[in-house]
Each structure stands twice: as C-alpha cells, then as structure tokens.
Design an enzyme around this catalytic site. Sequence first.
Site, short mmCIF file in Angstrom:
data_model
loop_
_atom_site.label_atom_id
_atom_site.label_comp_id
_atom_site.label_asym_id
_atom_site.label_seq_id
_atom_site.Cartn_x
_atom_site.Cartn_y
_atom_site.Cartn_z
N GLY A 1 0.87 -1.20 -0.08
CA GLY A 1 0.49 0.16 -0.06
C GLY A 1 1.43 1.14 0.15
O GLY A 1 -0.14 2.34 -0.05
N SER B 1 -8.12 6.80 -10.01
CA SER B 1 -8.57 5.93 -9.05
C SER B 1 -9.45 7.46 -7.61
O SER B 1 -10.49 7.49 -7.75
CB SER B 1 -9.14 4.77 -8.52
N LYS C 1 -5.95 11.49 -10.33
CA LYS C 1 -4.68 12.34 -10.05
C LYS C 1 -4.31 11.79 -11.75
O LYS C 1 -3.70 12.72 -12.60
CB LYS C 1 -3.47 11.46 -9.79
#
Length: 367
Positions: free
Chosen positions: A315, A327, A330
């Site tokens: 992560g 998602s 960006k």
Amino acid sequence: MATKTTEQHIQGALDAVLVESTEMPEGTPIVQGYDFNSGIDVDALLDTYSVCGFQATNFGNAVSEINAMLNWRMDPAEKDEWTTDDEIKAARTRIFLGYTSNLVNSGLRDVFKFLAQHSLVQVIVTSGGGIEDDFVKCFEGSQVGGCTSTENKAEVRFGNVRVSRDAQQRFEQWLLPLIDKAVERQVLVGENRFVWTPSKFISFMGQNLNLENKTDSIYYWTATNNIPVYCPAITDGLIGRIIMKHSRSQPKEKRLVLDLTADIKGMNQQATKAKHTGMIILGGGLVKHHICNANLMRNGANHSIFLNTGQEFDGSDAGARPDEAKSWGKIRMDAKPVKIYSDATLVFPFLVQKTFYQHVLAAQKGR
C-alpha cells in the site's frame, strides 16, 4: 448413474488445454530483440525496446508518452471565453519533474541539470536532500565507492556513492551568511510584508551561487530560467540543521521564516492554471504524492510516467500503480500512463536521450 469413459476424460483434458486461439488484432507487434549482427546503433537498439517485452516495452511506451507531452499543441476548438488566440498558439504541456534526494547524489544530477538548463520541464519537486546535495557537490563531487570494513569518518555513504563531510561543512559555511541576507529582506508584518517560501529560498540560493562551477548546479539553472522548485520537506536534512543552528544564535526577529502554505498554493496553481500537464516522477513518497496531489486539483494529469522499484503489496505510495492514481483522479481516465519498474539510474538517461535530447536537437536544427 453414467460415468465418463477414459476417452472422454482424455478428450475433456485436451479441450481444456488445447483451446483454439483467437486471432490477435491486425497490426499487433511481434516480439523481437536487437540484431547485433547489424552492428552497434544505440538509437536502433533502444527502438527495439518497445517490442522486446517486459520492462523494455514499458520503456518504449514511456518514450511515446514523453514525446506526446513535448509535441502536444492546443486544439483551437478547445478555446473558451478566457483563452486568447495567442495563448492557444503558446500553450504547451506543463511538465512536472519529481525526483528523490538519492538520485541527486548519482550521475542523474547532470541529467536533471540538462533539463533545467534547456527549460525542458516547467516545475520541479524534490525532497530536502535533493536540494542540499546539489549545492554540496559544487564544493566537492561525490565519489563512487562501496562500503568497506574500515569506516571512513570523513565521508558519508549513499549506497555505493560517497560524499565528503568536508564538502557538507563548506556548504554550511556558505549558507549561514546567505541566511543572514535572506533575513534582512524578510518583513513579517505590515504593508511591505515579505516572507520566504521554500521555493523562493531555493531560487535565492541558486541566484547567489558564486562558485566557478555554478553552472554544474541544477538550481543555478532553475533560478536562471525561472523554473519553480517545490520542496515541502526542505528542513528534513542538512539545510534544516543549518537553519536551526542559525535560529539558535539569533533573537526571534532575526530568524528565518519559511511559509509552507504559500508554496502549497503555488504548487496547486501550477497544475490548475495549466492547459495540459505531464508528470515524470522518479522514486516515490513525498515527491510522488506532492505532484500527483496537485494534479488532482485539475481532475488529473494528461500524461504520467512513474519510474521506481516500488511494489503495490504494502500500500505504499511508491508502489501504487497508475491505475490507483486514476481512482483518485490524479491521472485522467483517458490517459495512457506508464510505470517502469527499475532503478532510475539505469533507465532515465536513455529516456532523456530518446525524448528531450531529440527535442533540443530538432530545435537547434530549426534555427
């Protein structure tokens, strides 16, 4: 209840394994490598990367994406009531370059300098070490040399690169009086209020670099060409220690103040006011997030290149793939971002050679 015969079991296995292939779309590239029997041609060799497979194909895709950044021109049909015809003609991709501090201690410093010298990128983001290490190398260059059994207290080590402590001390002796000059210009209250931001202070450092080899510095060229350099973690390292040392010896009114909030506004506006943006980010963490977060403010970057060794299983920001950035908003949904899994020192010089360098050559021939 009927049971399958041996022949039926065998046929079932064959049907599962020997599935009939579907035709690939017309024009699908065939995998191939470079033919060394034809001699050595570095350009031709790098051209084969796009059809080599694996990370080489990602390299080829990155070349295409960077060239798309450099070649973009605004479509007059996209004109709105706030855009003039001259602005349409002048519009170019605003390229955000990000790199972590370790890369400035490598030979990539010279590559970053080239990009700044020729104004090939419009915004730079790095970490604290990415600023100070450029200036330290003006006093003495780093050296190649791995870890030895006997530690040399006169040097500090970044992997197999060594930096002289004496060079760091000479940088401190140069920076302390420069902080005094900066404080003299500082006005914290009133109509003539002037407060330094990290980006202004970095430019100030570049402008006041008075060494014979100043043109070797990235930030000499960013200051010369008015390329903003954002460093929200400027105090995380040697510069921070020097500022702290200066502050401890001064009364409150004589201490340097750096306004981070103004730089956040400035960084975000670099993205929101751009007609078209591209991100080239080497490494991860703060540098990667700062650029991506600014582009979030404009519903995502149009072009994106991530170059690092991070994996997504934990992560981490470095490990996040471009589809994760999509998602968040960006990177735009219609963009074709690329991630290359590699040490940047292996790949980035060749990326520049196939893109930015060719752009400079073409501009020189067109004069």
